[in-house]
Design a protein around this motif. Structure first.
Motif, PDB file in Angstrom:
ATOM      1  N   ASP A  71      24.940  49.590  36.390  1.00 32.25           N
ATOM      2  CA  ASP A  71      25.611  50.845  36.031  1.00 32.25           C
ATOM      3  C   ASP A  71      27.006  50.560  35.461  1.00 32.25           C
ATOM      4  O   ASP A  71      27.603  51.431  34.835  1.00 32.25           O
ATOM      5  N   LEU A  72      27.510  49.328  35.662  1.00 32.54           N
ATOM      6  CA  LEU A  72      28.844  48.982  35.161  1.00 32.54           C
ATOM      7  C   LEU A  72      28.800  48.181  33.850  1.00 32.54           C
ATOM      8  O   LEU A  72      29.838  47.763  33.332  1.00 32.54           O
ATOM      9  N   LEU A  73      27.573  48.003  33.343  1.00 30.08           N
ATOM     10  CA  LEU A  73      27.401  47.205  32.118  1.00 30.08           C
ATOM     11  C   LEU A  73      28.290  47.712  30.980  1.00 30.08           C
ATOM     12  O   LEU A  73      28.956  46.938  30.296  1.00 30.08           O
ATOM     13  N   VAL A  98      29.057  39.400  39.891  1.00 29.76           N
ATOM     14  CA  VAL A  98      27.674  39.906  39.996  1.00 29.76           C
ATOM     15  C   VAL A  98      27.819  41.349  40.444  1.00 29.76           C
ATOM     16  O   VAL A  98      28.438  41.622  41.479  1.00 29.76           O
ATOM     17  N   ARG A  99      27.283  42.291  39.682  1.00 31.22           N
ATOM     18  CA  ARG A  99      27.436  43.705  40.052  1.00 31.22           C
ATOM     19  C   ARG A  99      26.287  44.514  39.471  1.00 31.22           C
ATOM     20  O   ARG A  99      25.456  43.988  38.729  1.00 31.22           O
ATOM     21  N   GLY A 100      26.250  45.798  39.792  1.00 32.43           N
ATOM     22  CA  GLY A 100      25.156  46.646  39.355  1.00 32.43           C
ATOM     23  C   GLY A 100      25.248  46.952  37.867  1.00 32.43           C
ATOM     24  O   GLY A 100      26.340  47.012  37.292  1.00 32.43           O
ATOM     25  N   PHE A 155      32.278  40.712  46.090  1.00 31.16           N
ATOM     26  CA  PHE A 155      31.619  42.009  46.186  1.00 31.16           C
ATOM     27  C   PHE A 155      32.757  43.007  46.312  1.00 31.16           C
ATOM     28  O   PHE A 155      33.649  42.825  47.138  1.00 31.16           O
ATOM     29  N   ALA A 156      32.751  44.047  45.474  1.00 32.76           N
ATOM     30  CA  ALA A 156      33.942  44.902  45.373  1.00 32.76           C
ATOM     31  C   ALA A 156      33.584  46.385  45.483  1.00 32.76           C
ATOM     32  O   ALA A 156      33.661  47.121  44.509  1.00 32.76           O
ATOM     33  N   PRO A 157      33.185  46.834  46.672  1.00 34.61           N
ATOM     34  CA  PRO A 157      32.765  48.227  46.793  1.00 34.61           C
ATOM     35  C   PRO A 157      33.929  49.213  46.767  1.00 34.61           C
ATOM     36  O   PRO A 157      35.016  48.912  47.252  1.00 34.61           O
ATOM     37  N   SER A 158      33.671  50.381  46.195  1.00 34.89           N
ATOM     38  CA  SER A 158      34.596  51.514  46.328  1.00 34.89           C
ATOM     39  C   SER A 158      34.163  52.247  47.596  1.00 34.89           C
ATOM     40  O   SER A 158      32.995  52.609  47.715  1.00 34.89           O
ATOM     41  N   ALA A 205      42.507  47.953  37.585  1.00 33.55           N
ATOM     42  CA  ALA A 205      42.633  47.240  38.856  1.00 33.55           C
ATOM     43  C   ALA A 205      41.587  46.126  38.975  1.00 33.55           C
ATOM     44  O   ALA A 205      41.869  45.036  39.470  1.00 33.55           O
ATOM     45  N   VAL A 206      40.377  46.399  38.480  1.00 37.74           N
ATOM     46  CA  VAL A 206      39.317  45.401  38.614  1.00 37.74           C
ATOM     47  C   VAL A 206      39.681  44.128  37.841  1.00 37.74           C
ATOM     48  O   VAL A 206      39.448  43.009  38.310  1.00 37.74           O
ATOM     49  N   VAL A 207      40.281  44.308  36.675  1.00 36.02           N
ATOM     50  CA  VAL A 207      40.634  43.140  35.862  1.00 36.02           C
ATOM     51  C   VAL A 207      41.835  42.411  36.479  1.00 36.02           C
ATOM     52  O   VAL A 207      41.820  41.187  36.646  1.00 36.02           O
ATOM     53  N   ILE A 236      37.933  45.541  48.775  1.00 35.97           N
ATOM     54  CA  ILE A 236      37.722  46.986  48.932  1.00 35.97           C
ATOM     55  C   ILE A 236      38.517  47.697  47.830  1.00 35.97           C
ATOM     56  O   ILE A 236      39.734  47.577  47.760  1.00 35.97           O
ATOM     57  N   GLU A 237      37.798  48.424  46.971  1.00 29.24           N
ATOM     58  CA  GLU A 237      38.440  49.071  45.821  1.00 29.24           C
ATOM     59  C   GLU A 237      38.816  50.509  46.202  1.00 29.24           C
ATOM     60  O   GLU A 237      38.227  51.484  45.731  1.00 29.24           O
ATOM     61  N   ASP A 238      39.815  50.597  47.069  1.00 20.11           N
ATOM     62  CA  ASP A 238      40.229  51.894  47.621  1.00 20.11           C
ATOM     63  C   ASP A 238      41.393  52.474  46.826  1.00 20.11           C
ATOM     64  O   ASP A 238      42.536  52.480  47.274  1.00 20.11           O
ATOM     65  N   ALA A 289      43.612  53.292  37.939  1.00 16.36           N
ATOM     66  CA  ALA A 289      42.183  53.449  37.629  1.00 16.36           C
ATOM     67  C   ALA A 289      41.440  52.123  37.758  1.00 16.36           C
ATOM     68  O   ALA A 289      42.020  51.039  37.606  1.00 16.36           O
ATOM     69  N   TYR A 290      40.152  52.255  38.024  1.00 21.59           N
ATOM     70  CA  TYR A 290      39.270  51.102  38.203  1.00 21.59           C
ATOM     71  C   TYR A 290      39.379  50.091  37.064  1.00 21.59           C
ATOM     72  O   TYR A 290      39.496  48.886  37.309  1.00 21.59           O
ATOM     73  N   GLN A 291      39.339  50.567  35.799  1.00 23.79           N
ATOM     74  CA  GLN A 291      39.291  49.633  34.660  1.00 23.79           C
ATOM     75  C   GLN A 291      40.460  48.640  34.684  1.00 23.79           C
ATOM     76  O   GLN A 291      40.300  47.500  34.276  1.00 23.79           O
TER      77      GLN A 291
HETATM   78  N1  GLU Z   1      34.126  49.205  42.831  1.00 23.98           N
HETATM   79  C1  GLU Z   1      33.037  49.282  41.899  1.00 23.98           C
HETATM   80  C2  GLU Z   1      31.907  50.100  42.502  1.00 23.98           C
HETATM   81  O1  GLU Z   1      31.828  50.231  43.714  1.00 23.98           O
HETATM   82  C3  GLU Z   1      32.474  47.925  41.533  1.00 23.98           C
HETATM   83  C4  GLU Z   1      33.429  47.102  40.768  1.00 23.98           C
HETATM   84  C5  GLU Z   1      32.854  45.857  40.132  1.00 23.98           C
HETATM   85  O2  GLU Z   1      32.009  45.189  40.747  1.00 23.98           O
HETATM   86  O3  GLU Z   1      33.297  45.511  39.040  1.00 23.98           O
HETATM   87  O4  GLU Z   1      31.102  50.627  41.757  1.00 23.98           O
END
Ligand code: GLU
Length: 290
Positions: A195-197, A191-193, A11-14, A177-179, A45-47, A173-175
């Motif tokens: 909105d990131l599809l 598994v994520r929301g 789980f990777a919340p910002s 760091a996430v990878v 934590i995606e800070d 940027a997220y794109q």
């Molecule tokens: N940090 C991203 C967010 O909070 C989610 C990243 C991911 O699950 O790929 O929206």
């Protein structure tokens, strides 16, 4: 030690605000997917963006997860401590022509329908002006399989969609760091929301450029408020009340259409999570709104 092919989710919340109900639903779905397969579940934590992150948000999120019994299998990972790894990845991509420096302003790009007036992709000289680094996408009709939504088709347009991976202000940027982190942490399943599809096809190309195997993806519908807006800090979603974790998790199981029996409302947190793991049905999650 990680055994090969063992399920590793995260789980990777910002940390842009406290944990709200929508993020609890995402956290719970990723937790249950991992636990129901005897996998490991991590918290990252995606800070990356101090300008959008109140100082207290990380502590609030971690406290909430703790109060809801969602404990990670390994110590929490913080993206703010990973600059060296992101720098290395950017150097690697730049040196192999997968990334380029760009000093165009948003206005200039808009005025040119996303094309770069300074032909940034071809211009490898160093810049005097502040510059961003962008990933160089290939034109592609991308096809991939979502574990819940099934076959996905996404069009990727080179130059026009090239995502920023290092911002002009110096933030990663997220794109990117996430990878980099999903690779580094050996994540097999995301598994994520939903909105990131739309981010996924671009991320697939970044995996390829970094010569790594992508994880499986499962996108769950995002929770919306009465106005149909995603629950988020911007839409003033309230933080969770940590005093009533059983009630919150019961509501989250309902949102995931797991049909928890009402007797669970008066159970302990541990018993509720045990029931949820034993009865987790990914297929029951509604395939409604994105
Ligand atoms: N940090 C991203 C967010 O909070 C989610 C990243 C991911 O699950 O790929 O929206």
């Amino acid at each position: 030690m990680t055994t090969l092919h063992q399920y590793r989710g995260r789980f990777a919340p910002s940390p842009t605000g406290p944990l709200h109900f929508g993020s609890l639903v995402t956290a719970l779905a990723s937790y249950l997917e991992a636990k129901s397969r005897n996998g490991q579940w991590l918290i990252r934590i995606e800070d990356l963006d101090p300008l959008r992150e109140p100082a207290e948000a990380t502590g609030q999120i971690l406290n909430s997860l703790d109060a809801h019994g969602l404990f990670p299998s390994e110590p929490v990972h913080f993206q703010s401590r990973r600059s060296d790894a992101y720098h290395l990845a950017i150097e690697n991509l730049l040196s192999r022509g997968h990334a380029y420096r760009c000093s165009c302003s948003r206005k200039e790009l808009q005025a040119n329908h996303g094309r770069h007036p300074q032909r940034c992709r071809d211009n490898t000289s160093t810049r005097d002006n502040p510059f961003a680094v962008r990933f160089a996408l290939n034109n592609e009709q991308c096809q991939w399989h979502d574990q819940l939504l099934g076959p996905q088709h996404q069009v990727v347009r080179s130059e026009i969609d090239d995502p920023v991976i290092l911002r002009k202000e110096g933030f990663f940027a997220y794109q990117l760091a996430v990878v980099v982190d999903d690779i580094e942490q050996g994540i097999t399943d995301v598994v994520r929301g939903s909105d990131l599809l739309d981010m996924t096809a671009q991320q697939l190309q970044i995996y390829r450029a970094l010569k790594s195997t992508p994880p499986r993806w499962l996108h769950i519908p995002v929770i919306v408020n009465d106005l149909g807006q995603k629950l988020s800090k911007q839409n003033h979603a309230p933080g969770l009340n940590n005093q009533v974790p059983v009630a919150n998790l019961f509501a989250a199981l309902n949102a995931l259409n797991q049909q928890p029996p009402s007797s669970l409302r008066s159970e302990t947190l541990e018993n509720l999570l045990d029931w949820a793991c034993a009865h987790w049905k990914r297929r029951a999650v509604h395939l409604t709104s994105r």
